[in-house]
Scaffold this motif. Structure first.
Motif, PDB file in Angstrom:
ATOM      1  N   PRO A   1       0.939  -1.434  -0.010  1.00 43.88           N
ATOM      2  CA  PRO A   1       0.175   0.099   0.039  1.00 43.88           C
ATOM      3  C   PRO A   1       0.886   1.323  -0.124  1.00 43.88           C
ATOM      4  O   PRO A   1       1.858   1.355   0.791  1.00 43.88           O
ATOM      5  CB  PRO A   1      -0.750  -0.020   1.506  1.00 43.88           C
ATOM      6  CG  PRO A   1      -0.830  -1.620   1.710  1.00 43.88           C
ATOM      7  CD  PRO A   1       0.458  -2.050   1.105  1.00 43.88           C
ATOM      8  N   GLY A   2       0.410   2.255  -0.894  1.00 48.90           N
ATOM      9  CA  GLY A   2       1.390   3.285  -0.821  1.00 48.90           C
ATOM     10  C   GLY A   2       2.751   3.286  -1.583  1.00 48.90           C
ATOM     11  O   GLY A   2       3.400   4.378  -1.468  1.00 48.90           O
TER      12      GLY A   2
ATOM     13  N   ASP B   1      -2.373   5.970  -3.530  1.00 54.61           N
ATOM     14  CA  ASP B   1      -3.399   4.958  -2.967  1.00 54.61           C
ATOM     15  C   ASP B   1      -4.395   5.667  -2.220  1.00 54.61           C
ATOM     16  O   ASP B   1      -4.790   5.019  -1.160  1.00 54.61           O
ATOM     17  CB  ASP B   1      -2.496   3.992  -2.154  1.00 54.61           C
ATOM     18  CG  ASP B   1      -3.320   2.438  -2.311  1.00 54.61           C
ATOM     19  OD1 ASP B   1      -4.292   2.268  -2.738  1.00 54.61           O
ATOM     20  OD2 ASP B   1      -2.678   1.622  -1.344  1.00 54.61           O
TER      21      ASP B   1
ATOM     22  N   ARG C   1      -8.003   6.267  -1.087  1.00 54.41           N
ATOM     23  CA  ARG C   1      -9.120   5.331  -1.172  1.00 54.41           C
ATOM     24  C   ARG C   1     -10.372   5.988  -1.824  1.00 54.41           C
ATOM     25  O   ARG C   1     -10.852   7.172  -1.732  1.00 54.41           O
ATOM     26  CB  ARG C   1      -9.791   5.141   0.291  1.00 54.41           C
ATOM     27  CG  ARG C   1     -11.018   4.072   0.452  1.00 54.41           C
ATOM     28  CD  ARG C   1     -11.261   3.512   1.765  1.00 54.41           C
ATOM     29  NE  ARG C   1     -12.775   2.901   1.804  1.00 54.41           N
ATOM     30  CZ  ARG C   1     -12.352   1.578   1.559  1.00 54.41           C
ATOM     31  NH1 ARG C   1     -11.183   0.773   1.311  1.00 54.41           N
ATOM     32  NH2 ARG C   1     -13.426   0.516   1.790  1.00 54.41           N
TER      33      ARG C   1
ATOM     34  N   THR D   1      -1.610  -2.717   7.729  1.00 52.64           N
ATOM     35  CA  THR D   1      -1.913  -1.453   7.314  1.00 52.64           C
ATOM     36  C   THR D   1      -2.915  -0.689   7.887  1.00 52.64           C
ATOM     37  O   THR D   1      -3.903  -1.070   7.787  1.00 52.64           O
ATOM     38  CB  THR D   1      -2.023  -1.581   5.653  1.00 52.64           C
ATOM     39  OG1 THR D   1      -0.562  -2.031   5.041  1.00 52.64           O
ATOM     40  CG2 THR D   1      -2.112  -0.057   5.192  1.00 52.64           C
TER      41      THR D   1
ATOM     42  N   ARG E   1      -4.997   3.091   7.103  1.00 51.32           N
ATOM     43  CA  ARG E   1      -5.429   4.014   6.404  1.00 51.32           C
ATOM     44  C   ARG E   1      -6.679   4.960   6.841  1.00 51.32           C
ATOM     45  O   ARG E   1      -7.586   4.506   7.048  1.00 51.32           O
ATOM     46  CB  ARG E   1      -5.492   3.566   4.788  1.00 51.32           C
ATOM     47  CG  ARG E   1      -6.149   4.850   3.801  1.00 51.32           C
ATOM     48  CD  ARG E   1      -5.860   4.083   2.571  1.00 51.32           C
ATOM     49  NE  ARG E   1      -6.671   2.894   2.225  1.00 51.32           N
ATOM     50  CZ  ARG E   1      -6.989   2.563   0.771  1.00 51.32           C
ATOM     51  NH1 ARG E   1      -6.281   3.201  -0.285  1.00 51.32           N
ATOM     52  NH2 ARG E   1      -7.705   1.529   0.758  1.00 51.32           N
TER      53      ARG E   1
ATOM     54  N   GLN F   1      -4.766  12.129   3.710  1.00 56.13           N
ATOM     55  CA  GLN F   1      -4.917  10.649   3.772  1.00 56.13           C
ATOM     56  C   GLN F   1      -3.443  10.273   4.466  1.00 56.13           C
ATOM     57  O   GLN F   1      -2.236  10.772   4.094  1.00 56.13           O
ATOM     58  CB  GLN F   1      -4.915   9.797   2.629  1.00 56.13           C
ATOM     59  CG  GLN F   1      -4.688   8.439   2.887  1.00 56.13           C
ATOM     60  CD  GLN F   1      -5.279   7.529   1.638  1.00 56.13           C
ATOM     61  OE1 GLN F   1      -6.302   7.347   1.128  1.00 56.13           O
ATOM     62  NE2 GLN F   1      -4.160   6.998   1.007  1.00 56.13           N
TER      63      GLN F   1
ATOM     64  N   LEU G   1      -1.392   6.956   5.422  1.00 53.88           N
ATOM     65  CA  LEU G   1      -1.325   5.594   5.347  1.00 53.88           C
ATOM     66  C   LEU G   1       0.045   5.076   5.912  1.00 53.88           C
ATOM     67  O   LEU G   1       1.155   5.454   5.786  1.00 53.88           O
ATOM     68  CB  LEU G   1      -1.393   5.235   3.900  1.00 53.88           C
ATOM     69  CG  LEU G   1      -1.348   3.670   3.427  1.00 53.88           C
ATOM     70  CD1 LEU G   1      -2.114   3.503   1.849  1.00 53.88           C
ATOM     71  CD2 LEU G   1       0.124   3.131   3.339  1.00 53.88           C
TER      72      LEU G   1
ATOM     73  N   SER H   1       2.149   1.350   6.806  1.00 58.47           N
ATOM     74  CA  SER H   1       2.143  -0.238   6.983  1.00 58.47           C
ATOM     75  C   SER H   1       3.381  -0.724   8.005  1.00 58.47           C
ATOM     76  O   SER H   1       4.251  -0.087   7.940  1.00 58.47           O
ATOM     77  CB  SER H   1       2.538  -0.881   5.526  1.00 58.47           C
ATOM     78  OG  SER H   1       1.459  -0.597   4.731  1.00 58.47           O
TER      79      SER H   1
ATOM     80  N   SER I   1       5.130   4.087   5.321  1.00 61.35           N
ATOM     81  CA  SER I   1       4.360   5.276   5.340  1.00 61.35           C
ATOM     82  C   SER I   1       4.108   6.332   3.994  1.00 61.35           C
ATOM     83  O   SER I   1       5.314   6.577   3.460  1.00 61.35           O
ATOM     84  CB  SER I   1       4.529   6.256   6.513  1.00 61.35           C
ATOM     85  OG  SER I   1       5.373   7.087   6.254  1.00 61.35           O
TER      86      SER I   1
ATOM     87  N   ASP J   1       2.045   9.515   3.274  1.00 60.77           N
ATOM     88  CA  ASP J   1       0.809  10.584   3.729  1.00 60.77           C
ATOM     89  C   ASP J   1       0.973  11.640   2.572  1.00 60.77           C
ATOM     90  O   ASP J   1       1.808  12.051   1.949  1.00 60.77           O
ATOM     91  CB  ASP J   1       1.435  11.180   5.013  1.00 60.77           C
ATOM     92  CG  ASP J   1       1.574  10.372   6.107  1.00 60.77           C
ATOM     93  OD1 ASP J   1       0.903   9.527   6.097  1.00 60.77           O
ATOM     94  OD2 ASP J   1       2.229  10.674   7.011  1.00 60.77           O
TER      95      ASP J   1
END
Length: 806
Positions: free
Chosen positions: A172-173, A212, A214, A314, A316, A340, A342, A344, A368, A370
């Motif tokens: 993610p990200g 990433d 949402r 993770t 978010r 956002q 994020l 992990s 991370s 952001d």
């Protein structure tokens, strides 16, 4: 007027100039939708009168649409201020009513029938609004309603909708987006993105991974395949993903809340809570819309050395706030803020010798990403046409840590043996201010045009370090440090025009000229020895990106086109590496070079689009040939640090097809890509894989889905959804020393549920077949050369989702 049902607040509706000539009704409605910048549900239009008298002059949207429908036997209902639905009237036509319309109930996640004949889609990624069936481009638009029902909450979830769209699986990200098999590498460095990502009018990335975001409360996502340099410039040589958010509703209060819970086989549970609220502060003039979400993805990778199970969880958390104001009859303003965070807890790769979901590393590898953005858009009518200006401020913070404890890595930085773990920490901060203005022609004359200007100024700051922590000590000792700053300024002017030679034949031409200035400062130090390696460099790049197309319209529902387009990326500087790293200058013969140059891609394609069988079947096919010169690719030094090389020349030839069939309650989709990518000239001294394909690009991929909605039973509508995607075999990089085979797997998911007017409940299974797979990604760059790393799919996951609208 033809059966108008005015929406609340319509007395404040703005007036604008319309020019829709007399023509068949379906085409008149399409021209009107483009000029009014609204969506029209026209399923009943086929049963209306065959022709419209058109409309010309300054008036409200309702007045113009009523005149277009006059005498056709149809009227319309406003679902909301930006959506109208054409309705068949029983003769004699009823007069317009002066009171508020009957309530139009929107089931959760949908505003129109999802399984009616395939609808005509108007997209805005072309900068001036156009119907997909009139665009000489390969483009796919996915509605937010369908995305919500199918739980497509990220760009990676859209691969089954669009031929040739794939996303890496670094985590993610951390991912790159690939379109049409045009991939430069699975690694991440300073090479600019090949696919542009836009949120409404704001560019999200330059040379960073997908943030990433949402995809909650989205109107639609538009995917453009092939170079988009003319309208979007550098960083879109393979295509573009345009995320269109839902605008604030000026006329009514509404909202939605959704809760999802899931369990993964062998992993930890996951949960999502998301909500939307819309409030008209001044009905018809001012409204605000807010989105918020919180998501936890349970981990499923075990770190055996650290004794941690399911380590890669993770979290978010994000929000989006939008304010819309009608300033007067001609001008409107939109303000928005997006944020956002994020994070992990660990990476998501494994090592083959330890099994499908396990690895042994000396320390965790958190990541991370952001993201924050604010924008102001002003739009209105002026004498030459429609003017639109957006100014945006973007901030992106990306932090990554890798285990750098391997002896092969540390030997590049220290002369003596190291006992204890070592960490590579990379902290990147990007700040940019972007302003873009367009002026587009109004009306429906044979000549349609667009002019635009773009300016961006930004700073990227990179702080990276390798530290060791001797056994028995709690104090990290730095052995390598780099502080780097890039100042990037870009100025561009562009334009595009389309001329209808006849009612069926049209030609389009456009071009973009841009100037990019890059100033790089870097200081690499070896704290143990006190040595340092400073660098300061400047680079200016002028690019010219043209586009030419020819379109022949057999009918309103069928066309063929020829297209030639170019995309390009600018260059930059390599600075990372141990003190004493040798960088070649111009005319040198060994990698890495201090400077990497820009690359360019020419695309030629022939495409057909048609809607047939009473608008139940939608077909799109394109044959393309792409020539890629001086390809930029992120590679690895022996130390494991990244650099960017001009790897050589390549090409890709392929056939992409998309089919959508809808009848009754059933909709079927099929998207496929067959291609032959290859590197046909190697410009580097290291062993590249000539004629073996481009990184991460399979020679075949296909996605299929079926969606069924049964007739209502007691006010409840049962529905079912199934998706199956196949990803062919590919390789990780161009470099034979760091590449391996991956892909060649099939993954599926199913969803079943019930929906009423105000709520929807569903149960789902992801990765139905329990496939482990090896996705397009790498794990740790410092062990990639001597450890077989695998990035598996998330194991089979079961879940429930409940959505309630109000």
């Amino acid at each position: 007027m033809a059966g108008v049902l005015p929406v609340a607040g319509a007395q404040a509706a703005p007036r604008r100039v319309f020019d829709v000539r007399p023509q068949p009704l379906t085409r008149a409605l399409l021209d009107f939708a483009l000029q009014a910048n609204i969506s029209i549900g026209a399923d009943d239009a086929a049963r209306c009168g065959p022709a419209s008298r058109g409309v010309k002059g300054q008036m409200t949207m309702s007045q113009a649409l009523g005149r277009i429908l006059a005498g056709t036997g149809c009227g319309f209902r406003m679902v909301d201020p930006t959506t109208a639905r054409i309705v068949r009237q029983a003769p004699p036509a009823p007069p317009a009513v002066a009171h508020a319309p009957p309530t139009v109930v929107r089931p959760p996640g949908r505003e129109t029938d999802l399984v009616s004949p395939v609808p005509e889609v108007v997209v805005t990624a072309t900068r001036r609004g156009a119907a997909t069936l009139r665009l000489p481009d390969a483009i796919r638009a996915i509605s937010g309603e369908r995305m919500a029902m199918e739980r497509d909450d990220g760009i990676g979830d859209l691969a089954g909708w669009t031929a040739g769209l794939t996303v890496t699986n670094l985590g993610p990200g951390s991912d790159k987006i690939i379109i049409r098999g045009l991939s430069d590498s699975g690694l991440t460095g300073h090479a600019q993105s090949t696919v542009g990502i836009y949120l409404d009018d704001t560019r999200l990335t330059y040379n960073t991974p997908d943030p990433d975001l949402r995809l909650t409360d989205i109107e639609r996502v538009e995917v453009l395949q092939g170079p988009q340099g003319t309208l979007y410039g550098s960083g879109s040589i393979a295509g573009l993903v345009h995320i269109v958010t839902r605008e604030p509703n000026l006329s009514k209060y509404e909202g939605e809340i959704s809760v999802t819970g899931a369990g993964t086989v062998g992993g930890d549970p996951s949960a999502v809570v998301e909500g939307v609220v819309n409030a008209p502060l001044l009905p018809g003039q001012l409204a605000v819309r807010a989105v918020a979400y919180r998501e936890h993805d349970g981990g499923y990778i075990d770190d055996t050395s650290l004794g941690k199970a399911n380590a890669n969880a993770t979290d978010r958390t994000g929000f989006r706030l939008a304010v819309k104001a009608n300033l007067n009859s001609d001008w409107s303003a939109d303000f928005g803020v997006v944020g956002q965070a994020l994070a992990s807890a660990d990476s998501q790769y494994t090592v083959a010798r330890l099994g499908a979901y396990a690895r042994n590393i000396a320390l965790q590898e958190p990541h991370s990403n952001d993201f924050a953005e604010a924008h102001l858009t002003v739009e209105g009518d002026i004498a030459p046409g429609q003017f639109r200006n957006t100014i945006s401020v973007v901030r992106h913070d990306i932090d990554t840590r890798y285990d750098a404890s391997s002896a092969a890595t540390l030997s590049q930085f220290v002369s003596s043996a190291v006992t204890g773990p070592a960490a590579y920490q990379d902290d990147e901060q990007i700040e940019a201010v972007v302003d873009e203005a367009t002026l587009a022609s109004a009306g429906s004359s044979p000549l349609q045009w667009l002019l635009g200007g773009f300016f961006s100024t930004g700073r990227q700051r990179l702080d990276s370090a390798i530290t060791t922590t001797p056994l028995g000590s709690h104090t990290p000792t730095p052995v390598y440090v780099e502080h780097r700053t890039d100042r990037i300024d870009e100025l561009a002017l562009y334009g595009e025009a389309t001329y209808d030679i006849t009612s069926k034949l049209a030609i389009s031409a456009g071009a973009r000229g841009s100037l990019t200035n890059i100033a790089t400062r870097s200081m690499v130090t070896a704290p143990l020895t006190g040595e340092s390696a400073p660098f300061h460099g400047r680079m200016s790049t002028v690019k010219w990106e043209p586009k030419l197309s020819l379109r022949y319209q057999f009918s309103d529902r069928s066309m063929i086109y020829l297209l030639a387009s170019e995309g390009a990326r600018g260059g930059g500087f390599n600075t990372s590496g141990p003190v004493g790293e040798s960088f070649s200058g111009p005319g040198g013969s060994s990698e890495p070079f201090r400077r990497f140059n820009g690359d360019e891609l020419w695309n030629m394609e022939v495409g057909v689009k048609t809607r047939t069988l009473g608008d139940h079947l939608d077909v799109r096919a394109a044959v393309f040939y792409a020539v890629w010169s001086n390809i930029q690719s992120d590679e690895l030094l022996p130390s494991g640090l990244p650099y960017t090389a001009n790897i050589g020349d390549g090409r890709n030839v392929g056939l992409e097809t998309e089919f959508a069939y809808s009848i009754g309650g059933l909709e079927l989709r099929l998207a496929s890509l067959l291609d032959e990518p290859e590197l046909n000239h190697n410009s580097t001294p290291f062993p590249a894989l000539l004629h073996s394909g481009l990184p991460g690009v399979p020679r075949g991929s296909v996605g299929a889905s079926a969606h069924y909605e049964a007739p209502p039973v007691g006010g409840l509508r049962p529905f079912f959804e199934a998706d199956v995607d196949y990803v062919g075999q590919s390789r990780l990089t161009f470099d034979a020393r760091t590449t391996r085979r991956m892909g060649d797997y099939t993954v599926g998911r199913v969803t079943a549920g019930l929906a009423s007017d105000r709520w929807r409940a569903s149960a789902f299974v992801d990765n139905v077949f329990g496939v482990v797979g090896d996705t397009f990604a790498y794990g740790n760059p410092f062990t990639l050369r001597h450890e077989h790393q695998i990035t598996p799919l998330r194991p089979r996951t079961f879940g429930l989702q409940f959505t309630r609208s109000f």
